[in-house]
Design an enzyme around this catalytic site. Structure first.
Site, PDB file in Angstrom:
ATOM      1  N   HIS A 223      19.740  -0.268  -2.508  1.00 36.24           N
ATOM      2  CA  HIS A 223      20.064   0.700  -1.442  1.00 36.24           C
ATOM      3  C   HIS A 223      19.792   2.099  -2.008  1.00 36.24           C
ATOM      4  CE1 HIS A 223      21.809   2.542   1.966  1.00 36.24           C
ATOM      5  NE2 HIS A 223      23.075   2.166   1.867  1.00 36.24           N
ATOM      6  N   HIS A 263      11.813  -2.385   3.514  1.00 31.52           N
ATOM      7  CA  HIS A 263      13.016  -1.982   4.250  1.00 31.52           C
ATOM      8  C   HIS A 263      13.423  -3.104   5.193  1.00 31.52           C
ATOM      9  CE1 HIS A 263      15.704   0.445   6.707  1.00 31.52           C
ATOM     10  NE2 HIS A 263      15.746   1.262   5.673  1.00 31.52           N
ATOM     11  N   ASP A 318      13.154   6.513  -0.073  1.00 29.27           N
ATOM     12  CA  ASP A 318      13.464   6.803  -1.480  1.00 29.27           C
ATOM     13  C   ASP A 318      12.221   6.916  -2.355  1.00 29.27           C
ATOM     14  OD1 ASP A 318      16.155   6.696  -0.873  1.00 29.27           O
ATOM     15  OD2 ASP A 318      16.251   4.531  -1.182  1.00 29.27           O
TER      16      ASP A 318
HETATM   17  N1  COA Z   1       8.427  -5.156  -3.686  1.00 25.74           N
HETATM   18  C1  COA Z   1       7.884  -6.388  -3.674  1.00 25.74           C
HETATM   19  N2  COA Z   1       8.218  -7.362  -2.787  1.00 25.74           N
HETATM   20  C2  COA Z   1       9.149  -7.042  -1.871  1.00 25.74           C
HETATM   21  C3  COA Z   1       9.743  -5.779  -1.816  1.00 25.74           C
HETATM   22  C4  COA Z   1       9.349  -4.821  -2.770  1.00 25.74           C
HETATM   23  N3  COA Z   1       9.885  -3.595  -2.779  1.00 25.74           N
HETATM   24  N4  COA Z   1      10.627  -5.764  -0.797  1.00 25.74           N
HETATM   25  C5  COA Z   1      10.605  -6.968  -0.238  1.00 25.74           C
HETATM   26  N5  COA Z   1       9.720  -7.760  -0.877  1.00 25.74           N
HETATM   27  C6  COA Z   1       9.389  -9.136  -0.553  1.00 25.74           C
HETATM   28  C7  COA Z   1      10.403 -10.092  -1.157  1.00 25.74           C
HETATM   29  O1  COA Z   1      10.036 -10.478  -2.463  1.00 25.74           O
HETATM   30  C8  COA Z   1      10.344 -11.255  -0.177  1.00 25.74           C
HETATM   31  O2  COA Z   1       9.171 -11.988  -0.446  1.00 25.74           O
HETATM   32  P1  COA Z   1       9.127 -13.583  -0.201  1.00 25.74           P
HETATM   33  O3  COA Z   1       9.378 -13.758   1.274  1.00 25.74           O
HETATM   34  O4  COA Z   1       7.755 -13.936  -0.622  1.00 25.74           O
HETATM   35  O5  COA Z   1      10.224 -14.141  -1.058  1.00 25.74           O
HETATM   36  C9  COA Z   1      10.145 -10.557   1.166  1.00 25.74           C
HETATM   37  O6  COA Z   1       9.531  -9.315   0.849  1.00 25.74           O
HETATM   38  C10 COA Z   1      11.434 -10.297   1.922  1.00 25.74           C
HETATM   39  O7  COA Z   1      12.362  -9.665   1.045  1.00 25.74           O
HETATM   40  P2  COA Z   1      13.928  -9.593   1.313  1.00 25.74           P
HETATM   41  O8  COA Z   1      14.623  -9.122   0.070  1.00 25.74           O
HETATM   42  O9  COA Z   1      14.433 -10.838   1.962  1.00 25.74           O
HETATM   43  O10 COA Z   1      13.944  -8.501   2.423  1.00 25.74           O
HETATM   44  P3  COA Z   1      15.144  -7.570   2.768  1.00 25.74           P
HETATM   45  O11 COA Z   1      15.016  -7.198   4.172  1.00 25.74           O
HETATM   46  O12 COA Z   1      16.445  -8.167   2.355  1.00 25.74           O
HETATM   47  O13 COA Z   1      14.835  -6.354   1.774  1.00 25.74           O
HETATM   48  C11 COA Z   1      15.056  -4.390   0.610  1.00 25.74           C
HETATM   49  C12 COA Z   1      15.035  -5.054   1.973  1.00 25.74           C
HETATM   50  C13 COA Z   1      15.153  -2.885   0.815  1.00 25.74           C
HETATM   51  C14 COA Z   1      16.281  -4.854  -0.173  1.00 25.74           C
HETATM   52  C15 COA Z   1      13.749  -4.740  -0.194  1.00 25.74           C
HETATM   53  O14 COA Z   1      12.606  -4.340   0.500  1.00 25.74           O
HETATM   54  C16 COA Z   1      13.757  -4.156  -1.606  1.00 25.74           C
HETATM   55  O15 COA Z   1      14.350  -4.754  -2.510  1.00 25.74           O
HETATM   56  N6  COA Z   1      13.125  -2.961  -1.806  1.00 25.74           N
HETATM   57  C17 COA Z   1      13.143  -2.313  -3.083  1.00 25.74           C
HETATM   58  C18 COA Z   1      14.395  -1.479  -3.213  1.00 25.74           C
HETATM   59  C19 COA Z   1      14.387  -0.277  -2.316  1.00 25.74           C
HETATM   60  O16 COA Z   1      13.429   0.484  -2.288  1.00 25.74           O
HETATM   61  N7  COA Z   1      15.505  -0.058  -1.600  1.00 25.74           N
HETATM   62  C20 COA Z   1      15.683   1.093  -0.748  1.00 25.74           C
HETATM   63  C21 COA Z   1      15.748   0.699   0.687  1.00 25.74           C
HETATM   64  S1  COA Z   1      15.887   2.140   1.712  1.00 25.74           S
END
Ligand code: COA
Length: 385
Positions: A223, A263, A318
């Site tokens: 987050h 996201h 971010d």
């Molecule tokens: N880099 C690489 N792969 C990513 C990714 C990233 N930043 N974000 C998501 N993915 C991939 C996951 O590995 C997953 O792949 P799979 O289906 O092959 O296993 C798929 O996308 C879905 O990911 P998931 O974690 O279920 O999606 P989510 O909706 O829960 O995730 C976040 C949202 C923000 C947690 C995620 O995008 C992330 O971890 N981002 C990096 C941290 C970040 O920048 N956070 C700030 C958000 S404002």
């Protein structure tokens, strides 16, 4: 994972409240505050306090309303000594957001007379926005080994904050960039932090405890912690020529997540990231060290979009914000960038708490699906094998 009834993993697409505050169209990349698009707000040169007011009172203020509002915020600049002490007794190496939590928890401990009340909630929130400035100034100054200081009333919230944090008069360019960052992080509907705070206030706990819970959820790298984690990865790459190798080693082969990308709601470019990128480009052009970081970020962005764009994974807010904070003069350490995110988000958190408690109040208490052993007979410890 055992076969079981379906659960809503990560509460994806679960609506927990209605809101008049913020709306997001994740497919089109649209973000509006109370109906106003963030692009319009930024392009019209709005002051952060106008947007704070919009969140708390539902409309943009008149000049007179804004003047009165600012006085309430400025009252909050004078935080009590015990709040400053709650920060200064911690080691200087502490996480900046955890330090904010300690300070806000100290307020929760002392505000024993707090009661939710339609006639006073908004003034409490406005004063808390001022207090959060004083808290964040002191978190920053403690980390930087500078003496305690309080913000002084000035033309703007951004200016008072920067002047007190740095102990010098901030430039117009720094103030404008900080003002924009404050606006862009004001609110984002119900992400993990806002939801954590809503769970706390749904028990009719107080405003300050709600903010403490929200800070705890904001701190993590998935987050708000991504604001610092994104820039830490640019720092690790060090040289624009190393981007491709780093991306292949760490993200493609190392299976690490690209921080500042992806996201839960946006499946396209985050509109806030576009604005932050423009400011990062402009500000960093005057600082060669920061410009190198910007170059790394844009190169890495191209690789990221090529690899993940087809899955709807693009830069989020971010990704570039840390470069803006770095250009203003904040160093990459102790999660300070995430603490700056919190300084702004305290407005959105409180506006959601007020909306929920005043109009939709019900204890948030979901269920869990039990998948452990069936009934078992308790065996006293001496008889266990
Ligand atoms: N880099 C690489 N792969 C990513 C990714 C990233 N930043 N974000 C998501 N993915 C991939 C996951 O590995 C997953 O792949 P799979 O289906 O092959 O296993 C798929 O996308 C879905 O990911 P998931 O974690 O279920 O999606 P989510 O909706 O829960 O995730 C976040 C949202 C923000 C947690 C995620 O995008 C992330 O971890 N981002 C990096 C941290 C970040 O920048 N956070 C700030 C958000 S404002």
């Amino acid at each position: 994972m055992p076969e079981t009834e379906e659960i809503s993993k990560g509460l994806e697409d679960v609506n927990i409240k209605w809101t008049r505050l913020t709306t997001i169209d994740g497919n089109k990349g649209i973000l509006r505050y109370g109906g106003y698009s963030v692009e319009d707000i930024i392009a019209s040169g709005a002051q952060d306090e106008e947007i704070q007011y919009l969140f708390l009172y539902g409309n943009l203020p008149t000049e007179q309303e804004l003047r009165k509002y600012k006085e309430t915020v400025q009252k909050g600049y004078k935080i009590p000594d015990f709040v400053i002490n709650a920060i200064r007794q911690l080691p200087r190496e502490s996480d900046a957001v955890a330090m904010q939590m300690a300070a806000v928890a100290a307020m929760a401990a002392s505000e024993t007379k707090f009661k939710w009340n339609k006639d006073t909630d908004r003034d409490v929130a406005a004063e808390m926005i001022g207090r959060m400035s004083a808290i964040t100034v002191n978190v920053y100054r403690h980390i930087m080994n500078m003496p305690a200081e309080l913000p002084k009333p000035s033309d703007s919230y951004a200016e008072s904050f920067l002047n007190a944090a740095f102990g010098r008069k901030a430039t117009k360019e720094e103030i404008d960039a900080m003002n924009t960052a404050l606006i862009l992080y004001t609110d984002h509907e119900v992400p993990a932090s806002t939801t954590a705070g809503l769970v706390a206030v749904s028990t009719l706990s107080d405003m300050y405890s709600g903010i403490t819970a929200a800070l705890a959820a904001l701190k993590g790298p998935l987050h708000g912690g991504a604001a610092e984690a994104a820039i830490a990865q640019f720092d690790e790459i060090k040289d624009p020529a190393m981007v491709e190798k780093w991306f292949n080693d760490n993200i493609i082969n190392g299976k690490k997540r690209l921080m500042g990308f992806g996201h839960r709601v946006y499946k396209t470019y985050d509109p806030r990231a576009k604005i932050f990128k423009g400011i990062a480009e402009k500000l960093s052009s005057k600082k060669p060290e920061v410009h190198k970081v910007y170059e790394i970020a844009t190169k890495l962005e191209d690789f990221g979009i090529k690899a993940f764009g087809s899955k709807g994974i693009y830069p989020n807010t971010d990704y570039f914000s840390g470069i803006v904070y770095m250009s203003i003069g904040f160093p990459l350490r102790n999660n300070i960038y995430t603490a700056l995110f919190a300084l702004s988000r305290v407005t959105g958190w409180q506006a959601h708490f007020i909306e929920y408690v005043e109009e939709q109040q019900r204890l948030i208490r979901p269920r869990a699906v039990y998948v452990g052993p069936a009934e078992r007979k308790y065996v006293p410890i001496a008889e266990r094998k």
